[in-house]
Design an enzyme around this catalytic site. Sequence first.
Site, PDB file in Angstrom:
ATOM      1  N   ILE A 284       1.104  -0.953   0.215  1.00 28.53           N
ATOM      2  CA  ILE A 284      -0.131  -0.285   0.361  1.00 28.53           C
ATOM      3  C   ILE A 284       0.904   1.195   0.481  1.00 28.53           C
ATOM      4  CG2 ILE A 284      -0.545   0.033   2.473  1.00 28.53           C
ATOM      5  CD1 ILE A 284      -2.519   1.182   0.266  1.00 28.53           C
TER       6      ILE A 284
ATOM      7  N   ARG B  31       3.359   2.365  -2.162  1.00 20.48           N
ATOM      8  CA  ARG B  31       3.409   2.416  -3.172  1.00 20.48           C
ATOM      9  C   ARG B  31       2.481   3.172  -3.525  1.00 20.48           C
ATOM     10  NH1 ARG B  31       6.629  -1.540  -5.163  1.00 20.48           N
ATOM     11  NH2 ARG B  31       6.669  -3.121  -3.655  1.00 20.48           N
TER      12      ARG B  31
ATOM     13  N   SER C  28      12.942   1.816   6.427  1.00 19.30           N
ATOM     14  CA  SER C  28      12.827   0.485   6.468  1.00 19.30           C
ATOM     15  C   SER C  28      13.241  -0.608   7.490  1.00 19.30           C
ATOM     16  CB  SER C  28      13.388  -0.775   5.276  1.00 19.30           C
ATOM     17  OG  SER C  28      12.773  -1.593   4.548  1.00 19.30           O
TER      18      SER C  28
ATOM     19  N   LEU D  34       2.634  -0.349   8.089  1.00 23.99           N
ATOM     20  CA  LEU D  34       3.126  -1.633   8.774  1.00 23.99           C
ATOM     21  C   LEU D  34       1.578  -2.569   9.222  1.00 23.99           C
ATOM     22  CD1 LEU D  34       5.428   0.143  11.277  1.00 23.99           C
ATOM     23  CD2 LEU D  34       5.633  -0.904   9.646  1.00 23.99           C
TER      24      LEU D  34
ATOM     25  N   HIS E 174       0.860  -1.041  14.503  1.00 20.78           N
ATOM     26  CA  HIS E 174       0.678   0.200  14.128  1.00 20.78           C
ATOM     27  C   HIS E 174       1.017   1.386  15.847  1.00 20.78           C
ATOM     28  CE1 HIS E 174      -2.214  -1.305  10.442  1.00 20.78           C
ATOM     29  NE2 HIS E 174      -0.516  -0.782  10.672  1.00 20.78           N
TER      30      HIS E 174
ATOM     31  N   LYS F 271      -5.200   1.527   8.015  1.00 20.14           N
ATOM     32  CA  LYS F 271      -6.578   1.028   9.112  1.00 20.14           C
ATOM     33  C   LYS F 271      -5.439  -0.845   8.509  1.00 20.14           C
ATOM     34  CE  LYS F 271      -7.465  -1.674   6.188  1.00 20.14           C
ATOM     35  NZ  LYS F 271      -7.398  -3.015   5.788  1.00 20.14           N
TER      36      LYS F 271
ATOM     37  N   ASP G 290      -8.945  -6.392   9.080  1.00 17.61           N
ATOM     38  CA  ASP G 290      -8.330  -6.426   7.430  1.00 17.61           C
ATOM     39  C   ASP G 290      -9.754  -6.459   7.050  1.00 17.61           C
ATOM     40  OD1 ASP G 290      -7.004  -5.709   5.453  1.00 17.61           O
ATOM     41  OD2 ASP G 290      -7.300  -7.840   4.518  1.00 17.61           O
TER      42      ASP G 290
ATOM     43  N   THR H 144     -15.363   1.116  -0.468  1.00 13.93           N
ATOM     44  CA  THR H 144     -13.811   1.310   0.432  1.00 13.93           C
ATOM     45  C   THR H 144     -12.837   1.832  -1.132  1.00 13.93           C
ATOM     46  OG1 THR H 144     -13.519  -0.652  -1.140  1.00 13.93           O
ATOM     47  CG2 THR H 144     -14.539  -1.286   1.420  1.00 13.93           C
TER      48      THR H 144
HETATM   49  N1  LIG Z   1      -5.839   2.030   3.047  1.00 14.29           N
HETATM   50  C1  LIG Z   1      -6.112   1.153   2.470  1.00 14.29           C
HETATM   51  O1  LIG Z   1      -6.503   0.970   0.681  1.00 14.29           O
HETATM   52  C2  LIG Z   1      -5.049  -0.023   2.581  1.00 14.29           C
HETATM   53  C3  LIG Z   1      -4.902  -0.602   3.359  1.00 14.29           C
HETATM   54  N2  LIG Z   1      -3.404  -1.616   3.736  1.00 14.29           N
HETATM   55  C4  LIG Z   1      -3.392  -1.580   5.038  1.00 14.29           C
HETATM   56  O2  LIG Z   1      -1.916  -1.435   5.018  1.00 14.29           O
HETATM   57  C5  LIG Z   1      -1.591  -1.588   6.220  1.00 14.29           C
HETATM   58  C6  LIG Z   1       0.167  -2.586   4.988  1.00 14.29           C
HETATM   59  O3  LIG Z   1      -0.077  -3.212   4.813  1.00 14.29           O
HETATM   60  P1  LIG Z   1       0.339  -3.895   3.064  1.00 14.29           P
HETATM   61  O4  LIG Z   1       1.230  -2.739   1.949  1.00 14.29           O
HETATM   62  O5  LIG Z   1      -0.322  -4.518   1.970  1.00 14.29           O
HETATM   63  O6  LIG Z   1       1.305  -4.376   4.051  1.00 14.29           O
HETATM   64  P2  LIG Z   1       2.515  -5.162   3.485  1.00 14.29           P
HETATM   65  O7  LIG Z   1       2.525  -6.759   4.204  1.00 14.29           O
HETATM   66  O8  LIG Z   1       3.100  -5.766   1.717  1.00 14.29           O
HETATM   67  O9  LIG Z   1       3.766  -4.580   4.163  1.00 14.29           O
HETATM   68  C7  LIG Z   1       4.200  -4.183   5.340  1.00 14.29           C
HETATM   69  C8  LIG Z   1       5.166  -3.196   5.420  1.00 14.29           C
HETATM   70  O10 LIG Z   1       5.616  -3.095   7.130  1.00 14.29           O
HETATM   71  C9  LIG Z   1       7.087  -3.692   7.222  1.00 14.29           C
HETATM   72  N3  LIG Z   1       7.326  -4.694   8.668  1.00 14.29           N
HETATM   73  C10 LIG Z   1       7.537  -4.549   9.416  1.00 14.29           C
HETATM   74  N4  LIG Z   1       7.850  -5.717  10.334  1.00 14.29           N
HETATM   75  C11 LIG Z   1       6.983  -5.973   9.562  1.00 14.29           C
HETATM   76  C12 LIG Z   1       6.793  -8.020   9.602  1.00 14.29           C
HETATM   77  N5  LIG Z   1       7.354  -8.845  10.616  1.00 14.29           N
HETATM   78  N6  LIG Z   1       6.013  -8.227   8.601  1.00 14.29           N
HETATM   79  C13 LIG Z   1       5.431  -8.064   7.587  1.00 14.29           C
HETATM   80  N7  LIG Z   1       5.817  -6.880   7.249  1.00 14.29           N
HETATM   81  C14 LIG Z   1       6.571  -6.073   8.094  1.00 14.29           C
HETATM   82  C15 LIG Z   1       7.702  -4.352   6.329  1.00 14.29           C
HETATM   83  O11 LIG Z   1       8.990  -2.722   5.053  1.00 14.29           O
HETATM   84  P3  LIG Z   1      10.015  -3.119   6.064  1.00 14.29           P
HETATM   85  O12 LIG Z   1      10.460  -4.377   5.897  1.00 14.29           O
HETATM   86  O13 LIG Z   1      10.573  -2.301   4.642  1.00 14.29           O
HETATM   87  O14 LIG Z   1      10.147  -2.192   7.478  1.00 14.29           O
HETATM   88  C16 LIG Z   1       6.547  -4.531   4.935  1.00 14.29           C
HETATM   89  O15 LIG Z   1       7.042  -3.565   4.325  1.00 14.29           O
HETATM   90  C17 LIG Z   1      -1.606  -2.471   6.722  1.00 14.29           C
HETATM   91  O16 LIG Z   1      -2.288  -2.681   8.090  1.00 14.29           O
HETATM   92  C18 LIG Z   1      -3.483  -2.834   5.845  1.00 14.29           C
HETATM   93  O17 LIG Z   1      -4.265  -3.298   6.486  1.00 14.29           O
HETATM   94  C19 LIG Z   1      -3.138  -2.584   3.325  1.00 14.29           C
HETATM   95  C20 LIG Z   1      -3.596  -2.571   1.820  1.00 14.29           C
HETATM   96  C21 LIG Z   1      -4.529  -1.259   1.130  1.00 14.29           C
HETATM   97  O1  LIG Z   2      -6.933  -2.213   3.684  1.00 15.65           O
HETATM   98  C1  LIG Z   2      -7.382  -3.172   1.685  1.00 15.65           C
HETATM   99  C2  LIG Z   2      -7.837  -2.560   0.750  1.00 15.65           C
HETATM  100  O2  LIG Z   2      -8.493  -4.042   0.824  1.00 15.65           O
HETATM  101  C3  LIG Z   2      -7.704  -4.566   0.339  1.00 15.65           C
HETATM  102  C4  LIG Z   2      -8.551  -6.127   0.018  1.00 15.65           C
HETATM  103  O3  LIG Z   2      -9.024  -5.647  -1.319  1.00 15.65           O
HETATM  104  C5  LIG Z   2      -7.427  -5.148   1.900  1.00 15.65           C
HETATM  105  O4  LIG Z   2      -6.557  -6.990   1.164  1.00 15.65           O
HETATM  106  C6  LIG Z   2      -6.406  -4.381   2.422  1.00 15.65           C
HETATM  107  O5  LIG Z   2      -5.580  -4.525   3.215  1.00 15.65           O
END
Ligand SMILES: NC(=O)C1=CN([C@@H]2O[C@H](COP(=O)(O)OP(=O)(O)OC[C@H]3O[C@@H](n4cnc5c(N)ncnc54)[C@H](OP(=O)(O)O)[C@@H]3O)[C@@H](O)[C@H]2O)C=CC1
Ligand SMILES: O=C1CO[C@H](CO)[C@@H](O)[C@@H]1O
Length: 331
Positions: free
Chosen positions: A16, A18, A37, A75, A80, A98, A179, A254
């Site tokens: 996310i 990106r 990171s 994260l 969080h 979220k 989620d 959403t």
């Molecule tokens: N608002 C929206 O539309 C969306 C929201 N989300 C939310 O965003 C958050 C992140 O989701 P998403 O981007 O998919 O997650 P990812 O798993 O792709 O990325 C999470 C990042 O957290 C860091 N990290 C630190 N500790 C850990 C660990 N133990 N395991 C994995 N990652 C770790 C890593 O960055 P590094 O290694 O560089 O430190 C990693 O790249 C979630 O809360 C999700 O619900 C997700 C998708 C859409």
């Molecule tokens: O918030 C988010 C947006 O929706 C995705 C599903 O399509 C979720 O997994 C993600 O965490």
Amino acid sequence: MTTSSTRFGVIGTGRITRRLVADLQSTDGAVVTAIASRSRERARWYGDQYGIDAAVEGYAELLKRDDVDAVYISLPPSMHAEWAIAAANHGKHVLCEKPLTVSVAQTRQVDLACQAAGVRWLDATGWLHHDRTDAFATWLGEGRFGKIGHVSAAVSFYQPFQSGDHRLDASLGGGCILDLGWYAGGLVRFAMGRMPAWVLADEVILDGVSQRLTAMMGFDDGATATISCGYDTATRKWFEVAGTESSLICDDFTRPWADRPARYWIHDAAGTVKSESFDGHQERNMIKRLISDEPLLRYQQQAIDTQAIVEAVQASIKAGGTKFVLSTMTD
Ligand SMILES: NC(=O)C1=CN([C@@H]2O[C@H](COP(=O)(O)OP(=O)(O)OC[C@H]3O[C@@H](n4cnc5c(N)ncnc54)[C@H](OP(=O)(O)O)[C@@H]3O)[C@@H](O)[C@H]2O)C=CC1
Ligand SMILES: O=C1CO[C@H](CO)[C@@H](O)[C@@H]1O
């Protein structure tokens, strides 16, 4: 918040990130100055890809920087609260993905830490900030639906996950309740404008986390709500509000479908169907709101209440799928 640009530091380099980095960089009044990171190489790669000057190893290092006014935290959910509170303690404003945290108690701690530090916070629940949602709020306020008898919401997508996805790790706050239940439960709270009196829920568990959630909710005036979320059916992001005078259906609350404007359909008692569509960019609206001086209390209360609904869902499941009465909640 400030008259010059607000300088964001980004914590995490996940999927996310990106999109939100691009949204931050394209919002007037916001700039991204640093990204952190766990790995220096990943931070550097990411910084180079997205034109971010400072690539930082370690989240704590980013919080010490003078060129960061606000953080965007992307994260896994279990991390969080820790980093939102740490950011507040360093005087940084907080935009946190979220679900805001994994419990009501943690969410309150985030809110208190931000209040104590005098910084602003929002959870990055984009749909709340779409122009369409503002119109929906106006219609709710005007009583356009009559008495609302039922709200339903469904949010799902079909896995496969990449290996190691936090959504399949309970210790990182994985599972569809936090989620996706965050979206559906939050929608019910927003549409009804108040908390349910009780929640009754069940789940299907696979790989140690919730794969499917079904819940029913009841309100003091007899209104009801249902939510359905899961990782085992193709993408759904719809809701319906059913009132005595009209009902509203939205099939992409959403996030609007990529190739279409955000829209609603309203059906009235005479059988007339009216569709309305909206422009606007929910994430840029959200970022603008955070960096403005606009009061954020109603969004913060929405987040706190959403966390309480998610927790009530979990409590009902833990109690074997029985009704959980929210007034018994301790936090
Ligand atoms: N608002 C929206 O539309 C969306 C929201 N989300 C939310 O965003 C958050 C992140 O989701 P998403 O981007 O998919 O997650 P990812 O798993 O792709 O990325 C999470 C990042 O957290 C860091 N990290 C630190 N500790 C850990 C660990 N133990 N395991 C994995 N990652 C770790 C890593 O960055 P590094 O290694 O560089 O430190 C990693 O790249 C979630 O809360 C999700 O619900 C997700 C998708 C859409
Ligand atoms: O918030 C988010 C947006 O929706 C995705 C599903 O399509 C979720 O997994 C993600 O965490």
